[in-house]
Design a protein around this motif. Structure first.
Motif, PDB file in Angstrom:
ATOM      1  N   PHE A 211       0.889  -1.168   0.000  1.00  0.00           N
ATOM      2  CA  PHE A 211       0.000   0.000   0.000  1.00  0.00           C
ATOM      3  C   PHE A 211       0.924   1.214   0.000  1.00  0.00           C
ATOM      4  CE2 PHE A 211      -4.150   1.546   2.233  1.00  0.00           C
ATOM      5  CZ  PHE A 211      -4.235   2.617   1.369  1.00  0.00           C
ATOM      6  N   LEU A 212       1.249   1.717  -1.185  1.00  0.00           N
ATOM      7  CA  LEU A 212       2.278   2.734  -1.353  1.00  0.00           C
ATOM      8  C   LEU A 212       1.691   4.138  -1.307  1.00  0.00           C
ATOM      9  CD1 LEU A 212       4.239   1.051  -4.285  1.00  0.00           C
ATOM     10  CD2 LEU A 212       4.541   0.733  -1.816  1.00  0.00           C
ATOM     11  N   LEU A 213       2.293   5.001  -0.500  1.00  0.00           N
ATOM     12  CA  LEU A 213       1.861   6.383  -0.376  1.00  0.00           C
ATOM     13  C   LEU A 213       2.961   7.309  -0.885  1.00  0.00           C
ATOM     14  CD1 LEU A 213       0.361   6.387   3.248  1.00  0.00           C
ATOM     15  CD2 LEU A 213      -0.801   5.899   1.092  1.00  0.00           C
ATOM     16  N   ALA A 214       2.562   8.281  -1.705  1.00  0.00           N
ATOM     17  CA  ALA A 214       3.489   9.332  -2.128  1.00  0.00           C
ATOM     18  C   ALA A 214       3.207  10.558  -1.266  1.00  0.00           C
ATOM     19  CB  ALA A 214       3.281   9.665  -3.601  1.00  0.00           C
ATOM     20  N   GLU A 215       4.241  11.074  -0.616  1.00  0.00           N
ATOM     21  CA  GLU A 215       4.065  12.228   0.256  1.00  0.00           C
ATOM     22  C   GLU A 215       5.077  13.315  -0.068  1.00  0.00           C
ATOM     23  OE1 GLU A 215       4.592  10.999   4.310  1.00  0.00           O
ATOM     24  OE2 GLU A 215       6.747  10.710   4.096  1.00  0.00           O
ATOM     25  N   ARG A 216       4.714  14.534   0.284  1.00  0.00           N
ATOM     26  CA  ARG A 216       5.619  15.662   0.116  1.00  0.00           C
ATOM     27  C   ARG A 216       6.620  15.649   1.261  1.00  0.00           C
ATOM     28  NH1 ARG A 216       2.002  19.849  -1.326  1.00  0.00           N
ATOM     29  NH2 ARG A 216       1.522  20.087   0.886  1.00  0.00           N
ATOM     30  N   VAL A 217       7.898  15.679   0.926  1.00  0.00           N
ATOM     31  CA  VAL A 217       8.949  15.588   1.931  1.00  0.00           C
ATOM     32  C   VAL A 217       8.866  16.747   2.922  1.00  0.00           C
ATOM     33  CG1 VAL A 217      11.438  15.580   2.320  1.00  0.00           C
ATOM     34  CG2 VAL A 217      10.472  14.316   0.378  1.00  0.00           C
ATOM     35  N   ALA A 218       8.541  17.925   2.429  1.00  0.00           N
ATOM     36  CA  ALA A 218       8.588  19.117   3.268  1.00  0.00           C
ATOM     37  C   ALA A 218       7.660  19.049   4.464  1.00  0.00           C
ATOM     38  CB  ALA A 218       8.267  20.356   2.425  1.00  0.00           C
ATOM     39  N   ASP A 219       6.442  18.526   4.264  1.00  0.00           N
ATOM     40  CA  ASP A 219       5.466  18.543   5.355  1.00  0.00           C
ATOM     41  C   ASP A 219       4.726  17.220   5.560  1.00  0.00           C
ATOM     42  OD1 ASP A 219       3.893  18.519   3.113  1.00  0.00           O
ATOM     43  OD2 ASP A 219       2.944  20.467   3.480  1.00  0.00           O
ATOM     44  N   PHE A 225      -1.438   7.651  -4.051  1.00  0.00           N
ATOM     45  CA  PHE A 225      -1.250   6.311  -3.496  1.00  0.00           C
ATOM     46  C   PHE A 225      -1.474   5.257  -4.560  1.00  0.00           C
ATOM     47  CE2 PHE A 225      -5.732   7.248  -3.116  1.00  0.00           C
ATOM     48  CZ  PHE A 225      -6.369   6.053  -3.423  1.00  0.00           C
ATOM     49  N   HIS A 226      -0.870   4.113  -4.336  1.00  0.00           N
ATOM     50  CA  HIS A 226      -1.104   2.922  -5.154  1.00  0.00           C
ATOM     51  C   HIS A 226      -1.237   1.753  -4.187  1.00  0.00           C
ATOM     52  CE1 HIS A 226       0.287   0.026  -8.610  1.00  0.00           C
ATOM     53  NE2 HIS A 226      -0.865  -0.305  -8.078  1.00  0.00           N
ATOM     54  N   TRP A 227      -2.462   1.271  -4.057  1.00  0.00           N
ATOM     55  CA  TRP A 227      -2.757   0.156  -3.169  1.00  0.00           C
ATOM     56  C   TRP A 227      -2.775  -1.102  -4.028  1.00  0.00           C
ATOM     57  CZ3 TRP A 227      -7.485   0.378   0.679  1.00  0.00           C
ATOM     58  CH2 TRP A 227      -7.457  -0.751   1.519  1.00  0.00           C
ATOM     59  N   THR A 228      -1.814  -1.987  -3.809  1.00  0.00           N
ATOM     60  CA  THR A 228      -1.759  -3.235  -4.575  1.00  0.00           C
ATOM     61  C   THR A 228      -2.400  -4.367  -3.781  1.00  0.00           C
ATOM     62  OG1 THR A 228       0.395  -3.964  -3.735  1.00  0.00           O
ATOM     63  CG2 THR A 228       0.398  -2.472  -5.627  1.00  0.00           C
ATOM     64  N   LYS A 229      -2.698  -5.421  -4.481  1.00  0.00           N
ATOM     65  CA  LYS A 229      -3.379  -6.568  -3.887  1.00  0.00           C
ATOM     66  C   LYS A 229      -2.878  -7.828  -4.583  1.00  0.00           C
ATOM     67  CE  LYS A 229      -8.216  -8.146  -3.249  1.00  0.00           C
ATOM     68  NZ  LYS A 229      -9.630  -7.769  -3.500  1.00  0.00           N
ATOM     69  N   VAL A 230      -2.869  -8.942  -3.867  1.00  0.00           N
ATOM     70  CA  VAL A 230      -2.485 -10.222  -4.463  1.00  0.00           C
ATOM     71  C   VAL A 230      -3.628 -11.200  -4.302  1.00  0.00           C
ATOM     72  CG1 VAL A 230      -0.854 -12.147  -4.429  1.00  0.00           C
ATOM     73  CG2 VAL A 230      -0.034  -9.821  -3.989  1.00  0.00           C
ATOM     74  N   HIS A 231      -4.051 -11.809  -5.407  1.00  0.00           N
ATOM     75  CA  HIS A 231      -5.110 -12.816  -5.415  1.00  0.00           C
ATOM     76  C   HIS A 231      -4.495 -14.205  -5.522  1.00  0.00           C
ATOM     77  CE1 HIS A 231      -8.378  -9.913  -6.363  1.00  0.00           C
ATOM     78  NE2 HIS A 231      -7.413  -9.285  -7.003  1.00  0.00           N
ATOM     79  N   TYR A 253      -4.991  -2.338  -7.259  1.00  0.00           N
ATOM     80  CA  TYR A 253      -6.281  -2.341  -6.566  1.00  0.00           C
ATOM     81  C   TYR A 253      -6.939  -0.966  -6.616  1.00  0.00           C
ATOM     82  CZ  TYR A 253      -9.570  -3.089  -2.691  1.00  0.00           C
ATOM     83  OH  TYR A 253     -10.690  -3.178  -1.914  1.00  0.00           O
ATOM     84  N   VAL A 254      -6.260   0.049  -6.092  1.00  0.00           N
ATOM     85  CA  VAL A 254      -6.751   1.428  -6.191  1.00  0.00           C
ATOM     86  C   VAL A 254      -5.549   2.346  -6.407  1.00  0.00           C
ATOM     87  CG1 VAL A 254      -8.278   3.180  -5.240  1.00  0.00           C
ATOM     88  CG2 VAL A 254      -8.433   0.841  -4.369  1.00  0.00           C
ATOM     89  N   LEU A 255      -5.676   3.230  -7.373  1.00  0.00           N
ATOM     90  CA  LEU A 255      -4.639   4.222  -7.655  1.00  0.00           C
ATOM     91  C   LEU A 255      -5.298   5.592  -7.629  1.00  0.00           C
ATOM     92  CD1 LEU A 255      -1.614   4.646  -8.785  1.00  0.00           C
ATOM     93  CD2 LEU A 255      -2.749   4.880 -10.989  1.00  0.00           C
ATOM     94  N   GLY A 256      -4.759   6.507  -6.828  1.00  0.00           N
ATOM     95  CA  GLY A 256      -5.361   7.831  -6.740  1.00  0.00           C
ATOM     96  C   GLY A 256      -4.317   8.911  -6.570  1.00  0.00           C
ATOM     97  N   VAL A 257      -4.620  10.092  -7.112  1.00  0.00           N
ATOM     98  CA  VAL A 257      -3.723  11.244  -7.015  1.00  0.00           C
ATOM     99  C   VAL A 257      -4.529  12.451  -6.562  1.00  0.00           C
ATOM    100  CG1 VAL A 257      -2.208  12.815  -8.302  1.00  0.00           C
ATOM    101  CG2 VAL A 257      -2.176  10.364  -8.802  1.00  0.00           C
TER     102      VAL A 257
END
Length: 321
Positions: A211-219, A225-231, A253-257
């Motif tokens: 479950f990968l999150l992209a965040e701003r380093v400054a704050d 995010f990119h939420w992956t899943k394995v079936h 699974y879910v990708l959002g910006v």
């Protein structure tokens, strides 16, 4: 053989297992699972939103031969239903009876009598049933797949952006806010509650490392995010719902910006990061679902080597007023 259809507001755990076993057996024949994830989660965990269960039973022995799940909570688009019929009992009118019973139940909460039907796999029998009852194709959801043996480019993130794994219990509220903003035009996804997030985190497939999150380093603000899943990497048993015998496969699974981060290539970079994570787990395929009308997402995924595998169809019945 004859059958009866009854309406139930709640199912006990044994009844849930019987329904999910029926769905599993149907998926083995149809090569597509007949119930969507949110229906399986509602069956297994309940939920904040009420639902109706339509049970078709053999009038002689009482065996479950068909099932429909009815959700009447969407006041904008109207009620929606998904159904499954035992492969051994097909072409006896069970599907039609379940849909007609769903129409009656939906009409009790909506004077316009609106109802949407989801058919997973776009099977001809489902199309014939829907057309015979006055439903028309309204929405197409594609399942796309790609090989993970094919090259997966290294993700390139904008300066000042880093990627990390989701932290259960710490990131929940911030992620829900990000998800709502990213999917403001898609209430099915953007309207997730804390309870719906917890239900998915309680599933056996949940892995915060994927479950990968992209965040701003400054704050530390979340940007995407990119939420992956394995079936398919768990033992098969009826209570697993969508589990059935196949080689493990990864899912976008879910990708959002966040709308504040559009135009930075973040969606592409997060997709690649997730695909690399799935490949590092030893998987050889990845899949995803995307609405055919979402041109930007379709362009992104097709450009990354995905190709059409199957189609789910939403049917709607014309109403007056």
């Amino acid at each position: 053989m004859t059958f009866t259809v009854v309406l139930a507001e709640h199912l006990d755990p044994d009844q849930v297992d019987v329904v999910l076993d029926l769905a599993r057996r149907a998926s083995d024949v149809d090569e597509s699972y007949p119930l969507s994830e949110h229906v399986v989660l509602h069956l297994r965990h309940g939920g904040e939103s009420p639902a109706a269960h339509l049970l078709a039973r053999d009038a002689d022995g009482g065996a479950l031969v068909g099932y429909a799940h009815l959700d009447v909570t969407d006041q904008v688009a109207g009620a929606s239903a998904e159904l499954v019929v035992d492969p051994r009992w097909r072409r006896r009118g069970i599907g039609r009876e379940l849909v007609e019973a769903a129409l009656v139940a939906a009409g009790e909460s909506d004077p316009r009598g609106r109802l949407r039907l989801w058919a997973h796999g776009d099977h001809p029998d489902a199309a014939a049933l829907a057309g015979g009852l006055g439903f028309a194709r309204m929405r197409l959801l594609w399942q796309l797949r790609r090989s993970l043996f094919a090259p997966v480019d290294a993700p390139v993130f904008a300066e000042g952006v880093r990627v990390r794994a989701f932290r259960p219990g710490e990131d929940d509220a911030a992620w829900l806010a990000l998800n709502a903003a990213a999917f403001a035009d898609h209430p099915e996804q953007g309207g997730w509650t804390a309870a719906e997030l917890r239900a998915r985190m309680a599933e056996s497939w949940f892995d915060p490392a994927g479950f990968l999150l992209a965040e701003r380093v400054a704050d530390g603000a979340l940007l995407g995010f990119h939420w992956t899943k394995v079936h398919g990497d768990r033992p098969v048993r009826p209570s697993d719902g969508a589990a059935h015998a196949h080689e493990p496969i990864g899912e976008v699974y879910v990708l959002g910006v966040s709308p504040t981060a559009h135009g930075q290539g973040l969606g592409r970079a997060l997709t690649l990061a997730g695909l690399r994570h799935l490949r590092e787990r030893g998987l050889d395929q990845a899949m995803l679902y995307v609405d055919e009308s979402n041109a930007a997402a379709m362009a992104l995924y097709l450009g990354l080597g995905f190709a059409r595998w199957s189609i789910d169809v939403s049917y709607a019945r014309a109403t007056t007023g």
